[in-house]
Write a protein that holds these residues in place. Structure first.
Motif, PDB file in Angstrom:
ATOM      1  N   THR A 151       0.820  -1.212   0.000  1.00  0.00           N
ATOM      2  CA  THR A 151       0.000   0.000   0.000  1.00  0.00           C
ATOM      3  C   THR A 151       0.855   1.264   0.000  1.00  0.00           C
ATOM      4  N   LEU A 152       2.165   1.134   0.298  1.00  0.00           N
ATOM      5  CA  LEU A 152       3.049   2.289   0.181  1.00  0.00           C
ATOM      6  C   LEU A 152       3.101   2.793  -1.258  1.00  0.00           C
ATOM      7  N   GLY A 153       2.733   1.919  -2.194  1.00  0.00           N
ATOM      8  CA  GLY A 153       2.733   2.335  -3.593  1.00  0.00           C
ATOM      9  C   GLY A 153       1.735   3.441  -3.867  1.00  0.00           C
ATOM     10  N   TYR A 154       0.630   3.496  -3.084  1.00  0.00           N
ATOM     11  CA  TYR A 154      -0.393   4.507  -3.351  1.00  0.00           C
ATOM     12  C   TYR A 154      -0.882   5.241  -2.095  1.00  0.00           C
ATOM     13  N   GLN A 155      -0.601   4.719  -0.906  1.00  0.00           N
ATOM     14  CA  GLN A 155      -1.110   5.324   0.327  1.00  0.00           C
ATOM     15  C   GLN A 155      -0.653   6.771   0.525  1.00  0.00           C
ATOM     16  N   PRO A 156       0.650   7.124   0.364  1.00  0.00           N
ATOM     17  CA  PRO A 156       1.049   8.528   0.572  1.00  0.00           C
ATOM     18  C   PRO A 156       0.331   9.494  -0.362  1.00  0.00           C
ATOM     19  N   ALA A 157       0.099   9.075  -1.603  1.00  0.00           N
ATOM     20  CA  ALA A 157      -0.598   9.942  -2.554  1.00  0.00           C
ATOM     21  C   ALA A 157      -2.068  10.114  -2.167  1.00  0.00           C
ATOM     22  N   ILE A 158      -2.701   9.029  -1.722  1.00  0.00           N
ATOM     23  CA  ILE A 158      -4.104   9.109  -1.296  1.00  0.00           C
ATOM     24  C   ILE A 158      -4.224   9.984  -0.053  1.00  0.00           C
ATOM     25  N   ALA A 159      -3.259   9.862   0.880  1.00  0.00           N
ATOM     26  CA  ALA A 159      -3.281  10.692   2.092  1.00  0.00           C
ATOM     27  C   ALA A 159      -3.129  12.168   1.735  1.00  0.00           C
ATOM     28  N   ALA A 160      -2.220  12.472   0.813  1.00  0.00           N
ATOM     29  CA  ALA A 160      -2.018  13.860   0.401  1.00  0.00           C
ATOM     30  C   ALA A 160      -3.245  14.403  -0.308  1.00  0.00           C
ATOM     31  N   LEU A 161      -3.899  13.561  -1.094  1.00  0.00           N
ATOM     32  CA  LEU A 161      -5.099  13.996  -1.806  1.00  0.00           C
ATOM     33  C   LEU A 161      -6.248  14.257  -0.828  1.00  0.00           C
ATOM     34  N   ALA A 162      -6.311  13.451   0.248  1.00  0.00           N
ATOM     35  CA  ALA A 162      -7.408  13.578   1.216  1.00  0.00           C
ATOM     36  C   ALA A 162      -7.167  14.711   2.209  1.00  0.00           C
ATOM     37  N   ALA A 163      -5.944  14.828   2.720  1.00  0.00           N
ATOM     38  CA  ALA A 163      -5.663  15.772   3.809  1.00  0.00           C
ATOM     39  C   ALA A 163      -4.841  16.973   3.387  1.00  0.00           C
ATOM     40  N   GLY A 164      -4.337  16.968   2.163  1.00  0.00           N
ATOM     41  CA  GLY A 164      -3.532  18.095   1.709  1.00  0.00           C
ATOM     42  C   GLY A 164      -2.258  18.233   2.511  1.00  0.00           C
ATOM     43  N   VAL A 165      -1.942  19.475   2.918  1.00  0.00           N
ATOM     44  CA  VAL A 165      -0.705  19.719   3.661  1.00  0.00           C
ATOM     45  C   VAL A 165      -0.763  19.141   5.067  1.00  0.00           C
ATOM     46  N   LEU A 166      -1.938  18.732   5.513  1.00  0.00           N
ATOM     47  CA  LEU A 166      -2.074  18.115   6.842  1.00  0.00           C
ATOM     48  C   LEU A 166      -1.884  16.600   6.789  1.00  0.00           C
ATOM     49  N   SER A 167      -1.445  16.075   5.671  1.00  0.00           N
ATOM     50  CA  SER A 167      -1.288  14.628   5.493  1.00  0.00           C
ATOM     51  C   SER A 167      -0.447  13.972   6.586  1.00  0.00           C
ATOM     52  N   PRO A 168       0.719  14.546   6.990  1.00  0.00           N
ATOM     53  CA  PRO A 168       1.499  13.886   8.051  1.00  0.00           C
ATOM     54  C   PRO A 168       0.723  13.731   9.363  1.00  0.00           C
ATOM     55  N   PHE A 169      -0.091  14.743   9.716  1.00  0.00           N
ATOM     56  CA  PHE A 169      -0.854  14.653  10.962  1.00  0.00           C
ATOM     57  C   PHE A 169      -1.944  13.576  10.842  1.00  0.00           C
ATOM     58  N   ALA A 170      -2.596  13.514   9.690  1.00  0.00           N
ATOM     59  CA  ALA A 170      -3.604  12.473   9.465  1.00  0.00           C
ATOM     60  C   ALA A 170      -2.960  11.087   9.510  1.00  0.00           C
ATOM     61  N   THR A 171      -1.735  10.995   8.986  1.00  0.00           N
ATOM     62  CA  THR A 171      -1.027   9.710   8.992  1.00  0.00           C
ATOM     63  C   THR A 171      -0.641   9.307  10.411  1.00  0.00           C
ATOM     64  N   ILE A 172      -0.280  10.283  11.241  1.00  0.00           N
ATOM     65  CA  ILE A 172       0.039   9.982  12.651  1.00  0.00           C
ATOM     66  C   ILE A 172      -1.188   9.429  13.363  1.00  0.00           C
ATOM     67  N   VAL A 173      -2.381   9.998  13.076  1.00  0.00           N
ATOM     68  CA  VAL A 173      -3.616   9.456  13.646  1.00  0.00           C
ATOM     69  C   VAL A 173      -3.806   8.011  13.197  1.00  0.00           C
ATOM     70  N   LEU A 174      -3.531   7.740  11.918  1.00  0.00           N
ATOM     71  CA  LEU A 174      -3.631   6.375  11.395  1.00  0.00           C
ATOM     72  C   LEU A 174      -2.692   5.435  12.142  1.00  0.00           C
ATOM     73  N   VAL A 175      -1.472   5.877  12.385  1.00  0.00           N
ATOM     74  CA  VAL A 175      -0.483   5.041  13.080  1.00  0.00           C
ATOM     75  C   VAL A 175      -0.908   4.785  14.526  1.00  0.00           C
ATOM     76  N   ILE A 176      -1.446   5.821  15.185  1.00  0.00           N
ATOM     77  CA  ILE A 176      -1.911   5.638  16.571  1.00  0.00           C
ATOM     78  C   ILE A 176      -3.005   4.575  16.638  1.00  0.00           C
ATOM     79  N   LEU A 177      -3.949   4.647  15.703  1.00  0.00           N
ATOM     80  CA  LEU A 177      -5.027   3.654  15.689  1.00  0.00           C
ATOM     81  C   LEU A 177      -4.516   2.285  15.245  1.00  0.00           C
TER      82      LEU A 177
END
Length: 605
Positions: free
Chosen positions: A11-37
């Protein structure tokens, strides 16, 4: 872990792009929430699943045990529909993203441009061909593919980190973009936004169900037993933990690198980084040669991620549907199922036109429903064992995933639509199959205890075995005396002829295949054979054939005619395993024994 990683790490093949498309510049923070869960929610849940469902059936098997009779079977069919959505979209989405990487490569021939649909179909067909040939020999390739892919990602992320460190202005620009975003740099709004977009990032949780599905492949310890494989359970929990930690590190670092280094417009549909953010960085900062090697590695692991998903389907479907009588027996065979699943993957690819973004919602729906069902299963398990603190903790996790699933379904309803189509398809085919297989012998084995064997062998010495079918009532002397008297009178059984009663005691009629254990018992001076089953006619036929095989004497069974409407009796048979027992028993015997001379006789009065 690498076998699991075909699905999870790919999923690393497409996950970072999908995260950036969904959260924009806040993608790293959204990804941290994903990692916590991931580490605080999904991982503890599936470590518990590994402990309680160690035969590779995952959370579905846990929930099946909690719901008896038809409710459990129908619930499993619904979950299988969502599992099919998860695995089938894994195949089609991964193949679509692999083709996108191939076409976007600067060295790709010009005739590939605009041909993503056909490249995707070719990859799916190639995947089906591998399974038709035999997949066991190819599993070792997973270790090479995952190892190389993760190593290349380490290189890309380290180079990207060096680029960020050497150009501090990039971080400054990123933070300025955050302050200009709707959140305005407010920490509360940033966290709130990250939570809101989390459902769209759920693809990063896709490997947990696969992780418990591969448990039978774990060697375990020397002292492991079938009932308590301690070593296998520890190995599975170590596998899940290691994979989750590795993936969490990659998710956070790749999200930061792609968000800081790639312009936001490049993530939009048609952009150079859409669906291939890390590949974009590989080409941009390391060069086209390395980028091409990265593309090839990504294409291979994404293609093989479909293999992991197809293996999951081939594990689930034969495990449940034929056992329920809800699929033809050929569904246990690998090759026919491979052809069916390949055809379905073709249809889905045509429907979505091999678009990665369009399939994300359907994929997330399947993943989230399975994780939610696992969370509910472990919550109920902890509650049943009176583990109060764990019950509360798992309940909180369940509520989070229920919320996430509901939000995902509302925002991206195409996922639930596809799942409903799979569920309806499974339900209809299951019903048709169950009706068609109604007259099969359902016993996988028939065992007679010592007393039961003595009864039939004593009668065999007298040259005839006469069985009286009795529907169990109160077990009183009058019940057996009246039944014996009526059958002798109406069926013309001689008064001095030996008879044995045969009773089927009610069990779960939703079960199709059963191991029958026949118990012999003497009561009120009568000899009785008792067996527990939910399917009366099929069980009687199986026991009669077993008596013939044990003694060499073809038995005769005596019935009273069943009262009632034939149509209602037919539905009683399909739902409760009862109905018109005599004619159905005769039909089961006719279907299973073609030789009339060896077929037990059915006498109805």
């Amino acid at each position: 872990m690498c076998l699991t990683g075909l699905d999870y790490f790919s999923t690393l093949g497409y996950q970072p792009a999908i995260a950036a498309l969904a959260a924009g510049v806040l993608s790293p923070f959204a990804t941290i929430v994903l990692v916590i869960l991931t580490l605080g929610g999904a991982l503890p849940v599936y470590r518990r699943v590994a402990q309680e469902s160690f035969k590779g059936s995952g959370s579905i098997a846990m929930l099946e045990k909690l719901l008896p009779w038809w409710a459990g079977k129908l619930f499993v069919l619904v979950l299988l529909g969502f599992a099919a959505t998860d695995y089938m979209i894994t195949i089609t989405l991964s193949a679509a993203d692999a083709s996108a990487h191939a076409i976007s490569n600067p060295f790709a021939p010009s005739w590939l441009q605009g041909g993503q649909l056909w490249v995707t179909l070719f990859l799916i067909a190639l995947l089906g061909a591998v399974f038709l040939r035999g997949f066991r020999e190819a599993i070792g390739i997973a270790v090479v593919l995952v190892g190389v892919y993760l190593a290349l990602n380490v290189v890309v992320i380290l180079v990207s980190a060096g680029e960020i460190i050497s150009h501090p202005g990039l971080v400054t620009n990123w933070w300025a973009a955050i302050n200009e975003s709707p959140s305005g740099g407010n920490p509360v709004l940033i966290i709130g936004t990250a939570l809101l977009v989390f459902p769209q990032l759920a693809l990063g949780l896709s490997g947990f169900e696969t992780g418990v599905a591969v448990m039978p492949q774990i060697r375990g310890r020397v002292g492991d037993t079938e009932e308590n494989p301690v070593g296998r359970i520890l190995g599975a929990r170590r596998l899940l933990t290691t994979a989750a930690i590795i993936m969490s590190v990659f998710l956070i670092t790749s999200s930061i690198a792609t968000t800081v280094l790639i312009p936001q417009k490049a993530f939009q549909p048609g952009g150079a980084a859409n669906g291939r953010a890390l590949a974009y960085l590989a080409h941009e900062y390391i060069g086209p040669t390395f980028g091409t090697v990265y593309d090839i590695s990504t294409i291979c692991i994404l293609w093989f991620a479909g293999a992991s998903a197809l293996a999951g389907l081939l594990n689930l479907v034969p495990r449940y549907l034929p056992k329920y009588g809800m699929a033809p027996n050929w569904a246990r065979a690998v090759r026919p199922l491979v052809l069916v699943f390949t055809a379905i993957a073709f249809i889905i690819t045509f429907a979505f036109k091999a678009n990665v973004d369009a399939q994300g919602g359907a994929y997330a729906t399947g993943v989230l429903v399975l994780i939610t069902s696992a969370s509910v299963a472990v919550t109920l398990s902890a509650r049943r064992k009176r583990q109060h603190k764990r019950t509360i903790a798992f309940a909180v996790v369940s509520l989070v995933f229920v919320y996430t699933t509901v939000v995902n379904v509302i925002e991206r309803p195409e996922g639930i639509r596809i799942a409903i189509l799979f569920i309806l398809g499974i339900m209809v085919l299951s019903l048709i199959s169950r009706v068609q297989r109604s007259f099969e012998l359902r016993a996988t084995s028939v065992t007679l205890d010592e007393t039961a064997l003595r009864f039939i062998k004593d009668d065999a010495k007298h040259g005839a075995i006469r069985i009286i079918a009795n529907e169990p009532d109160d077990g009183s002397l009058d019940e057996y005396r009246n039944k014996n008297s009526d059958e002798r009178r109406y069926s013309h059984i001689p008064q001095n002829a030996r008879t044995i009663f045969l009773e089927v005691h009610h069990a779960d009629s939703s079960d199709f295949e059963e191991d029958l254990k026949v118990r012999g018992e003497e009561k009120h001076g009568f000899r009785i054979l008792k067996v527990d089953s939910g399917n009366v006619p099929n069980t009687l036929a199986a026991v009669l054939l077993k008596i013939r095989d044990e003694t060499g004497i073809v038995p005769t069974i005596y019935f009273e005619w069943t009262e009632g409407n034939p149509i209602s009796n037919m539905f009683r048979f399909l739902i409760t395993g009862g109905g018109e027992v005599a004619p159905v028993t005769r039909e089961v015997l006719r279907e299973s024994e073609k030789d009339v001379k060896r077929r037990p006789s059915v006498h109805v009065s």
